[in-house]
Design an enzyme around this catalytic site. Sequence first.
Site: not given
Lengths: 249, 394
Positions: B135, B137-138, B168-170, B254, B374, B376
């Site tokens: 996903f 987004l960031t 920061w993509i998991t 979340r 998700e 802070t």
Amino acid sequence: MEILVCVKRVPDTETRIRIGDGGRSIDPSGVKYVLSPYDEFAVEAALRTKEGLGEGEVTVTTFGDDASQETLRSALAMGANRAVLLEGAATMDGLTTAKVLATEIEEMDPPLVLLGMKAADADQQQVGPMLATLLGRPCATAVAEFEVADGKVVCRREVEGGTEVLELDLPAVITVTKGAYEPRYASLKGIMAAKRKPLEKKPVDVPESALVVEALEPPPEKAAGRIVGEGPDAVAELVRLLREEARVL
Amino acid sequence: MAGAFQGIDFYDVDGLLDDEERMTRDMVREWVDDRLLPIIEEAYVERRFPTEIVPELGTLGMLGANLPEEYGCAGLNNVAYGLIMQELERGDSGIRSFASVQGALVMYPIYAFGSEAQKRDWLPRLQSGDAIGCFGLTEPDYGSNPAGMITTAQKTADGWVLNGTKMWITNGSMADVAVIWAQTGEVGDVPGIRGFLVETDTPGFSARDQKGKLSLLASDTSELHLADVEVGDAALLPESRGLKSPLMCLTQARYGIAWGAVGAAMACLDEAVRYAKERKMFDGPIGGKQIQQVRLADMLTQLTQGQLLALRLGRLKDEGTMTPQQVSLAKRANVDMACDTAREARRLLGANGILVEYASMRHMANLESVYTYEGTHDIHSLILGQALTGLSAF
């Protein structure tokens, strides 16, 4: 082929058991109950036999109270097709359980009846052989693996120093132990499907029992261990103690 | 070896669960004991996501488990889904992150904003673990303020061209498909943000492993680059509408984190109690010392509060009345609780607590990421502040 698996609801083997009021039963408060691990092997064996044959149905049954429904649902979630709860007050008397099951099984007449070798709670190993005797069917106990073909079932048993192979004519009763049938996890779809599978509740007449539980006692506290030394120097002393004190050498 | 995990349940929360919820929890709990815990330490030290567990996560139905059966998913309620997250994170936050991203951030947007063809195409293989998703987004300069994103999608005659960088993509490096959020209008045009399904073998798409992490070591964290990535019209998630759409996904994720944090805290408290009873110092177990008992009592209290918070949130979600602000409260409170619990457990374990054989420091390090991702902790504070006062502090 129709396969019937008889299962039991038992305290989780990880649970800390406390003796209840009167010293004749365990205190059920805070105890988590599960499908007896040996019965899980039996359910797994039934499912694999059905899958191997490519046909048939697996029915699970138990003799117990309403709470045992959850135990039956666990077996349904693993993949059994239907469940029958024989409603009544189960006791420590294996013969009573065997009689209740026999009455039901005579009516259903499945060619193969499976049980766990023993219940993880009472550990008596009685119900399978007693059931077979009441039904007049051949019985193999503590079976590690079996195969069904041509109206027979070939069973493999692990015995001291080797393997024993038995061939039984169907219909037969088999009790299953740890061996080839490591139970599968119930998938989440299986758990959801279990909700929709038929679970029949049948009140049963419980025959009178000739067995009375006099007392239950927890095992004595384990004595503290002893360190006899460290490294190779300790070996001589350890051997001496094993021979003279423990008398195992 | 310690016996099977029995859970922490001081308030008989079990009594508030139905049979299916308990069976789900027990199955995942057993799976974590059998399959995940034996390999997680090594994977963590090797800085490797254990891909070998993915097929079983799929066949057992743990990916996207609260999505409907018609797309191959398990169709569980949200409490059962939460319990899966709890138990997975009892193993490791990186593994729960994998499942959260796959289920809540990839499968959910396809389910909620995708065309029927996209759903039929992707959901079954994402559910089974045959395909992995991520996903995006960031961005490097847009984290807490995604509305300003500068990744763009420009319309062409028969599709779109995407350009930008996501951070920061998991699952980024191992993904087969990326849900990419991009600006289709002018930068800052919030309703212009749309979602795209980009297959990761599309020319111009590349992923680079994020080096130098000290947290979530058993997780794939990557940076994505999109350089003139051309996709067809069918790549657009047709029902995605502005920033609200990715925020809806984040609410789902979340929600799972609020449960996951409880699991991590359970693992730490369980470890702390066992250790306190066994470790002898000053001629007796340290668990008999008042200072450790206070520590354990605080941990138990906070954990029990978090457990009840997660369960109530789950019931609200199942009733369809859960608000994003309620999710913010639970994510914020429970992750904070888990951070405290992990740190205190690590301290109780003394010098042994810094070793990988014990789980608490691994959880402690992981949870610092969970605290930050998700939304802070601070951003959730502002969401709650706004909910109370009606005044935005953003």
